[in-house]
Design a protein around this motif. Structure first.
Motif, short mmCIF file in Angstrom:
data_model
loop_
_atom_site.label_atom_id
_atom_site.label_comp_id
_atom_site.label_asym_id
_atom_site.label_seq_id
_atom_site.Cartn_x
_atom_site.Cartn_y
_atom_site.Cartn_z
N VAL A 24 -11.20 -5.77 15.31
CA VAL A 24 -9.80 -6.11 14.82
C VAL A 24 -9.63 -5.76 13.85
N GLY A 25 -10.15 -5.85 12.95
CA GLY A 25 -9.56 -5.67 11.16
C GLY A 25 -9.60 -4.06 11.03
N VAL A 26 -10.31 -3.73 11.95
CA VAL A 26 -10.45 -2.24 11.53
C VAL A 26 -9.23 -1.28 12.51
N ALA A 27 -8.94 -1.46 13.87
CA ALA A 27 -7.62 -1.43 14.16
C ALA A 27 -6.83 -2.12 13.85
N CYS A 28 -6.43 -2.57 13.02
CA CYS A 28 -5.05 -3.23 12.25
C CYS A 28 -4.77 -2.29 11.31
N GLY A 29 -6.01 -1.87 10.58
CA GLY A 29 -5.73 -1.33 9.82
C GLY A 29 -4.93 -0.03 9.39
N VAL A 30 -6.07 0.69 10.94
CA VAL A 30 -5.85 1.85 11.50
C VAL A 30 -4.41 2.51 11.30
N GLY A 31 -4.01 1.69 12.63
CA GLY A 31 -2.72 1.13 13.65
C GLY A 31 -2.00 1.36 12.59
N ALA A 32 -1.77 0.36 11.88
CA ALA A 32 -0.63 0.16 10.74
C ALA A 32 -0.62 1.34 9.39
N LEU A 33 -1.39 1.92 9.18
CA LEU A 33 -1.52 3.29 8.38
C LEU A 33 -1.20 4.71 9.12
N VAL A 34 -1.56 4.76 10.69
CA VAL A 34 -0.41 5.23 11.40
C VAL A 34 0.80 5.53 11.27
N VAL A 35 1.37 3.60 11.42
CA VAL A 35 2.40 3.37 11.90
C VAL A 35 3.42 4.29 9.96
N ALA A 36 3.19 3.52 9.34
CA ALA A 36 3.10 3.57 8.17
C ALA A 36 3.31 5.11 7.89
N MET A 37 3.10 6.15 8.58
CA MET A 37 2.75 7.42 7.50
C MET A 37 3.78 7.91 8.20
N ALA A 38 3.42 8.14 9.87
CA ALA A 38 4.78 8.54 11.00
C ALA A 38 5.73 7.80 10.44
N LEU A 39 6.06 6.48 10.07
CA LEU A 39 7.59 6.10 9.40
C LEU A 39 8.39 7.24 8.15
N ALA A 40 7.25 6.97 7.56
CA ALA A 40 7.42 8.04 6.15
C ALA A 40 7.72 9.44 6.27
N LEU A 296 6.50 9.82 -3.11
CA LEU A 296 5.84 9.20 -4.09
C LEU A 296 5.53 7.63 -3.11
N GLU A 297 7.47 7.63 -2.57
CA GLU A 297 6.89 6.36 -1.78
C GLU A 297 6.06 5.89 -0.72
N ARG A 298 5.76 7.41 -0.16
CA ARG A 298 5.23 7.63 0.91
C ARG A 298 3.57 7.39 0.49
N ARG A 299 3.47 7.37 -0.72
CA ARG A 299 1.75 7.45 -1.00
C ARG A 299 1.74 5.91 -1.46
N THR A 300 2.74 5.75 -1.91
CA THR A 300 2.51 3.98 -2.77
C THR A 300 1.98 3.71 -1.43
N VAL A 301 2.90 3.47 0.18
CA VAL A 301 2.58 2.64 1.11
C VAL A 301 1.07 2.77 1.65
N ALA A 302 0.42 3.79 1.51
CA ALA A 302 -0.80 4.45 2.09
C ALA A 302 -1.51 3.93 1.88
N LEU A 303 -1.78 3.80 0.06
CA LEU A 303 -2.40 3.18 -0.73
C LEU A 303 -2.50 1.98 -0.15
N ILE A 304 -1.27 1.02 -0.22
CA ILE A 304 -1.10 -0.24 -0.03
C ILE A 304 -1.58 -0.73 1.27
N VAL A 305 -1.49 0.13 2.70
CA VAL A 305 -2.20 0.01 3.53
C VAL A 305 -3.59 0.16 4.37
N ALA A 306 -3.70 0.76 3.21
CA ALA A 306 -5.35 1.65 2.90
C ALA A 306 -6.27 0.27 2.05
N LEU A 307 -5.84 -0.17 1.72
CA LEU A 307 -6.36 -1.43 1.45
C LEU A 307 -7.00 -2.57 2.90
#
Length: 435
Positions: A24-40, A296-307
């Motif tokens: 579940v943790g991996v799924a949430c992380g990957v899903g959040a990262l996909v959504v964040a990059m799609a928004l950016a 820059l905002e896109r990279r920052t958001v991706a880095l934070i969500v990757a955590l």
């Protein structure tokens, strides 16, 4: 697979529960990262598309600020430059739009009747009226004003009963942004107002005004607040009459390129062709600070969500450590039967890989589903006056989504190394002594 789904006495406890949490943790992380990059991606693409609706891929203007009288010959010459698709004339001028509701600053853009791309872009954003109505007018008299103007236009010298406003033959048709029209009180097609522009003069003050009566021929809403709140479209001849540039000339040449992402290369070729007499600016250079900030905002958001993915990978490590402790006797029996350390280690690496792969695939499905729902129902809305856009679309890209899934899977594999090595080093005699 038997190790992953088998149950020891006591049911789904210990490592099994932790394994589910890890997936579940991996799924949430990957899903959040996909959504964040799609928004950016959606925000950047929407800004780019709407900016290019109102501006050219490459803009040419004389370095001295004068108009280009022989623009047709120059356009024919520039069409032969590699990467140039079309060259069209236009003009830009600051003005004041007045109406029953008040006055507001405006940018008047002149459009040539033969500029198919500009007319298509305007027509795409219209909420009322038609783009072709810009050219359904006859020349009108534009009257200059100011302290240094003619005596007949000076309000102080007007006789009783005279109308101090300038007289014109016919109102100039214009298409106005919806926000700007609302401020001026020009809310429907057919409403009339005034456009006022400044001009240099030889009088004591050094400047005067030029005023023209205008009629709303259409309203547009592009979705970009800066355009909707300031832009006014007029015919190229009408804009030239308003600003005093004279008919037949073009203040700016708009160049449409074959590939918008190679506009910088095309601009370099145009500079080499035209020399120092013209200034050449491509759309990326004109908006470089904006797109640099978005990247820059896109990279920052991706880095934070990757955590989130990293934290989920730590859950996998915890899961496998618990499995090793829980199955020490099994590992010892396998070792006593002749299983090599590499074979035992591979069992736990594969178990962690299955957890990581399951989480990554579930996360991709979760993220793409969220993007589809967000795109359909416009879930992310913004105040347009602050962010220029009223909503952000979701633009997931296959390459980025695959990269996110592979990266998450790789992190999960790395997380299995420590518990797998620990399992491989288990000594059968010590493990079986207490069983």
């Amino acid at each position: 697979m038997r190790y992953l789904r088998s149950r020891r006495r006591g049911g789904w406890v210990g490592a099994r529960v932790t394994g589910v949490v890890a997936v579940v943790g991996v799924a949430c992380g990957v899903g959040a990262l996909v959504v964040a990059m799609a928004l950016a991606n959606g925000f950047r693409d929407e800004m780019r598309d709407k900016i290019l609706r109102g501006t050219a891929h490459v803009t040419l203007a004389r370095a001295d600020g004068a108009g280009t009288a022989d623009w047709r010959a120059l356009a024919g010459r520039l069409r032969g430059v590699e990467g140039v698709k079309e060259v069209e004339p236009t003009s830009y001028a600051g003005a004041l739009l007045g109406g029953p509701g008040g006055a507001s600053y405006a940018v008047v853009r002149g459009i040539d009747a033969a500029s198919s791309r500009a007319l298509e872009e305007v027509g795409r954003t219209l909420t009322a009226g038609a783009a072709e109505s810009l050219f359904q007018t006859r020349p009108a008299e534009v009257v200059s004003g100011g302290r240094d103007s003619d005596e007949k236009n000076d309000p102080d010298s007007s006789r009783p009963g005279d109308d101090p406003r300038p007289e014109v033959d016919e109102a100039l048709p214009v298409i106005v942004g919806a926000e700007l029209a609302a401020r001026a009180g020009l809310r429907s097609v057919g409403d009339e107002g005034w456009l006022v522009v400044g001009e240099l003069s030889s009088g004591p003050q050094g400047f005067g005004t030029r005023t023209r009566r205008v009629k709303i021929a259409g309203l547009f809403r592009s979705g970009l607040h800066e355009y909707d709140a300031t832009w006014v479209y007029a015919s190229l001849a009408g804009a030239a009459d308003l600003t005093g540039a004279g008919a037949g000339g073009a203040a700016v040449l708009s160049v449409e390129t074959v590939d918008i992402y190679r506009a910088e290369e095309v601009a370099a070729r145009l500079r080499a062709t035209l020399g120092a007499d013209f200034t050449v600016v491509d759309w990326q250079e004109a908006n470089r600070p904006l797109f640099a900030a978005l990247e820059l905002e896109r990279r920052t958001v991706a880095l934070i969500v990757a955590l989130i993915v990293v934290v989920a990978a730590l859950n996998i490590t915890t899961t496998l450590v618990l499995v090793v402790v829980e199955r020490r006797a099994d590992i010892a029996v396998l070792g006593a039967m002749g299983a090599r350390a590499g074979s035992v280690m591979l069992v736990f690496v594969c178990e962690g890989a299955m957890i990581g792969a399951s989480g990554a695939l579930a996360g991709v499905a979760l993220g793409l589903t969220a993007c589809a729902l967000g795109e359909r129902y416009k879930l992310v809305r913004l105040p347009a006056e602050v962010y220029s856009l009223d909503s952000i679309p979701f633009h997931p890209r296959a390459s980025e989504t695959a990269l996110v899934a592979l990266a998450a899977f790789a992190v999960c594999l790395v997380a299995t190394l420590y518990p797998a090595r620990k399992a491989a080093r288990t000594r059968p005699a010590e493990a079986l002594r207490y069983e």
